[in-house]
Design an enzyme around this catalytic site. Structure first.
Site, PDB file in Angstrom:
ATOM      1  N   TYR A 101       0.973  -1.324  -0.069  1.00 56.81           N
ATOM      2  CA  TYR A 101      -0.003  -0.016   0.140  1.00 56.81           C
ATOM      3  C   TYR A 101       0.679   1.383   0.150  1.00 56.81           C
ATOM      4  O   TYR A 101       1.956   1.223   0.692  1.00 56.81           O
ATOM      5  CB  TYR A 101      -0.849  -0.052   1.284  1.00 56.81           C
ATOM      6  CG  TYR A 101      -1.670   1.521   1.349  1.00 56.81           C
ATOM      7  CD1 TYR A 101      -3.208   1.492   0.828  1.00 56.81           C
ATOM      8  CD2 TYR A 101      -1.145   2.396   2.054  1.00 56.81           C
ATOM      9  CE1 TYR A 101      -3.608   2.581   1.080  1.00 56.81           C
ATOM     10  CE2 TYR A 101      -1.742   3.651   1.980  1.00 56.81           C
ATOM     11  CZ  TYR A 101      -2.998   3.767   1.693  1.00 56.81           C
ATOM     12  OH  TYR A 101      -3.642   4.871   1.514  1.00 56.81           O
ATOM     13  N   GLU A 189      -3.847   7.372  -3.804  1.00 59.54           N
ATOM     14  CA  GLU A 189      -3.527   6.320  -3.421  1.00 59.54           C
ATOM     15  C   GLU A 189      -3.415   4.973  -4.275  1.00 59.54           C
ATOM     16  O   GLU A 189      -4.059   5.036  -5.425  1.00 59.54           O
ATOM     17  CB  GLU A 189      -4.657   5.760  -2.479  1.00 59.54           C
ATOM     18  CG  GLU A 189      -4.674   4.585  -1.737  1.00 59.54           C
ATOM     19  CD  GLU A 189      -5.963   4.223  -0.939  1.00 59.54           C
ATOM     20  OE1 GLU A 189      -5.950   4.697   0.291  1.00 59.54           O
ATOM     21  OE2 GLU A 189      -7.051   3.750  -1.425  1.00 59.54           O
TER      22      GLU A 189
END
Ligand code: GDP
Ligand code: MN
Length: 380
Positions: A101, A189
């Site tokens: 991530y 993101e």
């Protein structure tokens, strides 16, 4: 405004972040054609403005162009968390070894943009934060210095990224930070950023949330708006210059001014109710804007009572009263109203409301209590 995955990834690519070279399709035949062009196995990905598409069945692998056609047929038109899939992204299937991530967000308390990385990619970051917060590594970026190499390296080490990927990772982290800053984003993101079998880092999913107040500086990003995929109430609110945020409660609130709107929501909760929305009609609202606000509130089936709280300054209470009556005339109103008007032209406003036999209140406490009671079905 949020960008679709394929749009976010194209923005990322512009900043040197490697992405799969896919294309968007709106029909199964188009999906098949894209798959043929790409050659090899593909992944068919629903383009809707929510996360967790994978779990919802909106992301499927296809080995051949014919399979891509079949998977697109299944996914197009599918309902994912209340949104209908109208487009699919066909990407070459990635050979995923592990998922990371990487995200950029504003940390208001630190007053800095923060880069977050985690070895637990592919899972929603909120879940990682709740269950294993120690697996999220963050660095705060100095606005004048920008993201430094040592900070990106700190993230890479923190998530135990094998050393041979550090250089690529630094480049991606810097690209993400730059994309965030130059787009006036509130979120950028990559989840997951994957390590592939051939030893590359690749952004398989992308998400960008833009700051609406800065959109005027980015006509190219504004042009990416997909109104077909947006909530109708949000579109109507934007067209009428209303600030509207949908919530889950049963008391619709129409207020002028963000601070007063917050206070109104607080007091509704204080008296045991739950607000159905935050709605700021802004300063100087005329009757038509008030009517639009009420249309939006009443289109929410959960709303059991409406609380109108206006502190007239530039906004005139008589204008608001006329707007309320105009809206009630044109709409099929089934829920009770409680109206509090104070400030500029309040006598005239109250007179208009009283003539229409609608309940009024003078203090905010009284208005909130009446609205909570009305939502519970008590007669006022
Ligand atoms: P989200 O569920 O909406 O976050 O959509 P993602 O694009 O992140 O996809 C969800 C998951 O599907 C990823 O975490 C991967 O595990 C898997 N996935 C996505 N694309 C591919 C791909 O090209 N190949 C493989 N093998 N898995 C993929
Ligand atoms: Mn994802």
């Amino acid at each position: 405004m949020n960008l679709h995955e394929y749009q976010s990834k194209r923005v990322f690519a512009h900043y040197g972040i490697p992405i799969p070279e896919g294309e968007v399709a709106t029909t199964p035949a188009e999906a098949q054609a894209v798959a043929e062009q790409l050659g090899g196995p593909v992944v068919v990905k629903s383009q809707v403005l929510v996360g967790g598409r994978g779990k919802a069945g909106g992301i499927k692998l296809a080995g051949t162009p014919e399979e891509a056609n079949a998977r697109a047929e299944e996914i197009l038109g599918m309902d994912i968390k209340g949104l209908t899939v109208q487009q699919v992204l066909i990407d070459p299937a990635a050979d995923i070894q592990s998922e990371i991530y990487l995200g950029a967000v504003l940390d208001r308390a630190k007053r800095r943009v923060v880069l977050m990385a985690s070895s637990e990619g592919g899972v929603e970051i909120e879940q990682v934060a709740a269950e294993t917060p120690e697996k999220i590594i963050t660095v705060a970026v100095h606005p004048y210095l920008g993201l430094r190499d040592y900070q990106a390296r700190y993230l890479a080490e923190g998530i135990n990224l094998p050393k041979e990927y550090t250089r690529q990772f630094i480049k991606i982290a810097k690209g993400l930070y730059q994309a965030y800053m130059e787009s006036d984003a509130s979120l950028a993101e990559i989840n997951p950023l994957v390590i592939t079998g051939s030893g590359e880092l690749l952004a398989v999913d992308g998400k960008i949330g833009l700051d609406d107040s800065a959109l005027f500086r980015h006509p190219d990003l504004e042009a990416m708006r997909d109104t077909a995929a947006e909530d109708e109430s949000e579109i109507e609110a934007r067209e009428n210059d209303l600030t509207y945020i949908h919530l889950d409660g049963e008391i619709g609130c129409m207020v002028n001014g963000a601070g007063l709107a917050m206070a109104t929501m607080d007091i509704v909760k204080f008296y045991g109710g739950e607000p159905a929305n935050f709605l700021d009609i802004g300063g100087g609202a005329k009757a038509d804007r008030v009517a639009a606000a009420l249309r939006i509130i009443l289109s929410d089936e959960r709303v059991k009572a409406v609380l109108i709280n206006i502190f007239g300054g530039i906004t005139r209470c008589d204008e608001v009263a006329r707007g309320v009556l105009e809206a009630i005339d044109t709409l099929d109103v089934k829920v009770p109203f409680v109206i509090r008007l104070v400030g500029t032209n309040e006598e005239e406003g109250r007179r208009i409301i009283a003539e229409a036999n609608l309940p009024t209140a003078t203090s905010l406490a009284e208005a909130a209590q009446k609205a909570v009671a009305a939502a519970k079905g008590e007669t006022l």
